[in-house]
Scaffold this motif. Structure first.
Motif, short mmCIF file in Angstrom:
data_model
loop_
_atom_site.label_atom_id
_atom_site.label_comp_id
_atom_site.label_asym_id
_atom_site.label_seq_id
_atom_site.Cartn_x
_atom_site.Cartn_y
_atom_site.Cartn_z
N ARG A 1 -25.11 -50.05 8.93
CA ARG A 1 -24.97 -49.35 10.13
C ARG A 1 -24.21 -50.36 11.70
O ARG A 1 -23.47 -49.58 11.97
N GLU B 1 -20.22 -49.81 13.21
CA GLU B 1 -20.59 -49.59 14.69
C GLU B 1 -18.93 -50.49 14.95
O GLU B 1 -18.21 -49.87 15.26
N LEU C 1 -21.23 -41.36 11.80
CA LEU C 1 -20.35 -42.26 13.37
C LEU C 1 -19.27 -40.67 13.69
O LEU C 1 -19.18 -41.41 14.35
N THR D 1 -19.63 -44.36 18.68
CA THR D 1 -20.88 -44.25 18.01
C THR D 1 -20.87 -43.09 18.46
O THR D 1 -20.37 -42.07 18.67
N TYR E 1 -19.75 -44.98 8.65
CA TYR E 1 -18.65 -44.54 10.03
C TYR E 1 -17.94 -42.93 10.06
O TYR E 1 -18.19 -42.94 10.71
#
Length: 329
Positions: A164, A168, A205, A93, A201
């Protein structure tokens, strides 16, 4: 922008579990001719005929997928290694503009699995909404027959309510793959919602440090207005234009290292408008590939699309093209 050469139709692998009609529709152009859209608007009769053929193919694909769906409900099992767990030690993350995960080495006692082509990273296949890994059975076999020997699938729950959260989960899965195989990067192929999760992602992230190429198939990058009754599901609402995740993906993404290839079809009845399946972002290295004569469900199984995906995954330095576009007939 960089663009791969226009891929050519390839023969689909034969799966005995799929209906004979599905194989006939997907293995040639005698019943389902390739149609290139001209720059001007298509006559309504021609468009109607193409839409009827695409709809027939969608129904056959749906029937075949219904037979295979139970085989993909459970997750994949991986060969045991010298480690009891084989879990990753890094973190996934982060936020856009911040350093992503550090390189992951295999845990002590873990033996990295052999890979097919030394220059090809593992390919992660990510399904769409209320689907599972069985949607990629034909694509997976096509990739394997052409030299991709490390293929991974991730099932996420149909009860997943947030893009989201799913992103993750994808990040943790990719870290585990990198730790288990010794690779620093992976490629991803995502269908529909799966492509949106993978893009989140990569962009938000820090996943661009792990993902070399992201291929999306019928993904609502700009949001979709279809299926208003399905809006009761939170993740469906997030796929609509103006939702928080869609707006986050419009934010600047300077230095993003992942290459994006987005396949979209003018006959996709799930993405409304169909152009919403294209990626339009000034900071991203993007090629949008138009697919003709194919609907939403057929994108992961059609042989011409599979050939395009193989070329996209192998295109380390594709030739320049106008406006970052290409097409698959």
């Amino acid at each position: 922008m960089r663009t791969p050469h226009t891929p050519k139709t390839a023969q689909a692998p034969i799966l005995p579990l799929l209906p004979l009609l599905l194989r006939r529709l997907c293995t040639g152009t005698t019943w389902l001719p390739s149609v290139r859209l001209p720059s001007t608007r298509m006559p309504s009769t021609r468009l109607s005929a193409a839409l009827l053929r695409a709809t027939a193919l969608e129904l056959v694909v749906l029937a075949g997928h219904a037979l295979l769906y139970p085989t993909g409900i459970t997750g994949e099992r991986h060969p045991a290694t010298g480690s009891a767990t084989g879990t990753a030690t890094g973190t996934t993350t982060g936020t856009a503009g911040h350093p992503g995960p550090a390189p992951v080495s295999a845990p002590a006692g873990t033996t990295a699995l052999p890979t097919g082509h030394p220059d090809r990273p593992p390919v992660v296949l990510l399904h769409g909404f209320i689907d599972n890994r069985s949607v990629f059975v034909l694509l997976r076999r096509s990739l394997a027959r052409h030299g991709w020997h490390h293929l991974e699938s991730l099932n996420y729950s149909p009860l997943t309510c947030d893009i989201r959260t799913a992103a993750e989960l994808l990040g943790r899965h990719i870290e585990e793959i990198c730790a288990r195989t010794g690779h620093r990067e992976v490629d991803i192929v995502g269908h529909s919602l799966g492509g949106l999760i993978a893009r989140y992602y990569v962009q938000r992230l820090g996943g661009d440090r792990r993902v070399r190429t992201l291929v999306t198939l019928g993904t609502p990058h700009g949001g979709t207005a279809v299926a208003p009754l399905a809006g009761a599901h939170p993740i469906v609402r997030q796929m609509r234009s103006g939702s928080a995740p869609i707006e986050e993906l419009r934010l600047p993404a300077p230095g993003c290292r992942t290459r994006f290839v987005s396949f979209w079809s003018e006959l996709d009845q799930v993405i409304v408008p169909v152009e919403a399946a294209c990626i339009d972002h000034p900071d991203l290295d993007v090629v949008n590939v138009r697919v003709t004569g194919v609907g939403h469900l057929a994108l992961p199984v059609h042989p011409a699309v599979a050939a395009g995906i193989r070329q996209a995954l192998d295109a380390h330095a594709p030739a320049q093209g106008p406006a970052g576009t290409a097409s698959v007939a």
